[in-house]
Motif scaffolding. Structure first.
Motif, PDB file in Angstrom:
ATOM      1  N   PRO A  13       7.686   9.026  -1.230  1.00 23.09           N
ATOM      2  CA  PRO A  13       7.285   7.687  -0.957  1.00 23.09           C
ATOM      3  C   PRO A  13       8.139   6.969  -0.025  1.00 23.09           C
ATOM      4  CG  PRO A  13       8.355   7.707  -3.160  1.00 23.09           C
ATOM      5  CD  PRO A  13       8.114   9.127  -2.629  1.00 23.09           C
ATOM      6  N   VAL A  14       7.549   6.119   0.988  1.00 17.91           N
ATOM      7  CA  VAL A  14       8.611   5.239   1.797  1.00 17.91           C
ATOM      8  C   VAL A  14       8.485   4.008   1.406  1.00 17.91           C
ATOM      9  CG1 VAL A  14       8.347   4.684   4.316  1.00 17.91           C
ATOM     10  CG2 VAL A  14       7.603   7.079   3.694  1.00 17.91           C
ATOM     11  N   HIS A  15       9.394   3.197   1.636  1.00 18.01           N
ATOM     12  CA  HIS A  15       9.505   1.855   1.288  1.00 18.01           C
ATOM     13  C   HIS A  15       8.870   0.980   2.468  1.00 18.01           C
ATOM     14  CE1 HIS A  15      11.469  -2.134   1.048  1.00 18.01           C
ATOM     15  NE2 HIS A  15      11.856  -1.829  -0.065  1.00 18.01           N
ATOM     16  N   ARG A  69      12.069   3.482   5.235  1.00 22.81           N
ATOM     17  CA  ARG A  69      12.893   4.677   5.097  1.00 22.81           C
ATOM     18  C   ARG A  69      12.394   5.187   3.679  1.00 22.81           C
ATOM     19  NH1 ARG A  69      18.720   1.854   5.910  1.00 22.81           N
ATOM     20  NH2 ARG A  69      18.636   1.579   8.097  1.00 22.81           N
ATOM     21  N   VAL A  70      12.857   6.569   3.433  1.00 18.94           N
ATOM     22  CA  VAL A  70      12.166   7.418   2.319  1.00 18.94           C
ATOM     23  C   VAL A  70      13.012   6.803   1.094  1.00 18.94           C
ATOM     24  CG1 VAL A  70      12.269   9.699   1.402  1.00 18.94           C
ATOM     25  CG2 VAL A  70      11.863   9.368   3.665  1.00 18.94           C
ATOM     26  N   PRO A  85       0.860  -1.205   0.106  1.00 20.20           N
ATOM     27  CA  PRO A  85      -0.074  -0.110   0.081  1.00 20.20           C
ATOM     28  C   PRO A  85       1.071   1.309  -0.012  1.00 20.20           C
ATOM     29  CG  PRO A  85       0.137  -1.182   2.039  1.00 20.20           C
ATOM     30  CD  PRO A  85       0.685  -2.139   1.310  1.00 20.20           C
ATOM     31  N   PRO A  86       0.309   2.382  -0.672  1.00 17.73           N
ATOM     32  CA  PRO A  86       1.047   3.514  -0.531  1.00 17.73           C
ATOM     33  C   PRO A  86       1.277   4.053   0.821  1.00 17.73           C
ATOM     34  CG  PRO A  86      -1.032   4.001  -1.502  1.00 17.73           C
ATOM     35  CD  PRO A  86      -0.789   2.761  -1.374  1.00 17.73           C
ATOM     36  N   MET A  87       2.451   4.557   1.263  1.00 20.74           N
ATOM     37  CA  MET A  87       2.674   5.054   2.672  1.00 20.74           C
ATOM     38  C   MET A  87       3.685   6.387   2.272  1.00 20.74           C
ATOM     39  SD  MET A  87       4.021   1.447   4.335  1.00 20.74           S
ATOM     40  CE  MET A  87       4.764   2.406   5.680  1.00 20.74           C
ATOM     41  N   LEU A  88       3.144   7.383   3.000  1.00 19.03           N
ATOM     42  CA  LEU A  88       3.853   8.507   2.978  1.00 19.03           C
ATOM     43  C   LEU A  88       4.489   9.011   4.385  1.00 19.03           C
ATOM     44  CD1 LEU A  88       1.027  10.685   1.232  1.00 19.03           C
ATOM     45  CD2 LEU A  88       2.909   9.653   0.163  1.00 19.03           C
TER      46      LEU A  88
END
Length: 133
Positions: free
Chosen positions: A102-104, A109-110, A86-89
């Protein structure tokens, strides 16, 4: 009818147990459902029993006909390998501008990117000293 894949809570007080359900989005959390797709136990027993069980064929069927997973179910399906992450910010300071890089999903981590969008404005990651006019 909008179908959602979501968790329905069972178990006792302080000992939750969830079933993964396909249900109409308008029905209550523990109400009427269309189909039981699996279970999730956030507190496994002392023997380290299974924490999650899913019927992958039925989950893939419901996703193929347009069912939308809730956020917790989306995370469970990612762990099971059914969905992409899922997309994480990344969040900035409290009350400050949001960092939308975007965050891994595994490390937190960014991720490095060509350009970064901060608070609605595009900021390039290039060095300003290399301008040719």
């Amino acid at each position: 009818m909008v179908v959602r894949l979501r968790l329905s809570r069972f178990g006792c007080k302080n000992k939750p147990f969830y079933r993964v359900m396909a249900a109409d989005s308008r029905s209550p959390r523990d109400g009427k459902h269309l189909e039981v797709l699996g279970y999730y136990n956030p507190l496994p027993g002392q023997d380290g029993g299974k924490r999650m069980g899913l019927n992958f064929d039925r989950v893939k069927y419901w996703l193929s006909v347009g069912a939308q997973p809730s956020e917790p179910v989306e995370r469970l399906l990612f762990r099971a390998g059914v969905l992409p992450p899922p997309p994480m910010l990344a969040m900035g300071q409290k009350g400050g501008p949001r960092d939308t890089r975007p965050v891994h999903p595994m490390t937190g981590r960014v991720m490095a990117s060509e350009s970064v969008k901060v608070a609605g404005q595009k900021v390039s990651s290039e060095v300003d000293g290399d301008d040719k006019a």
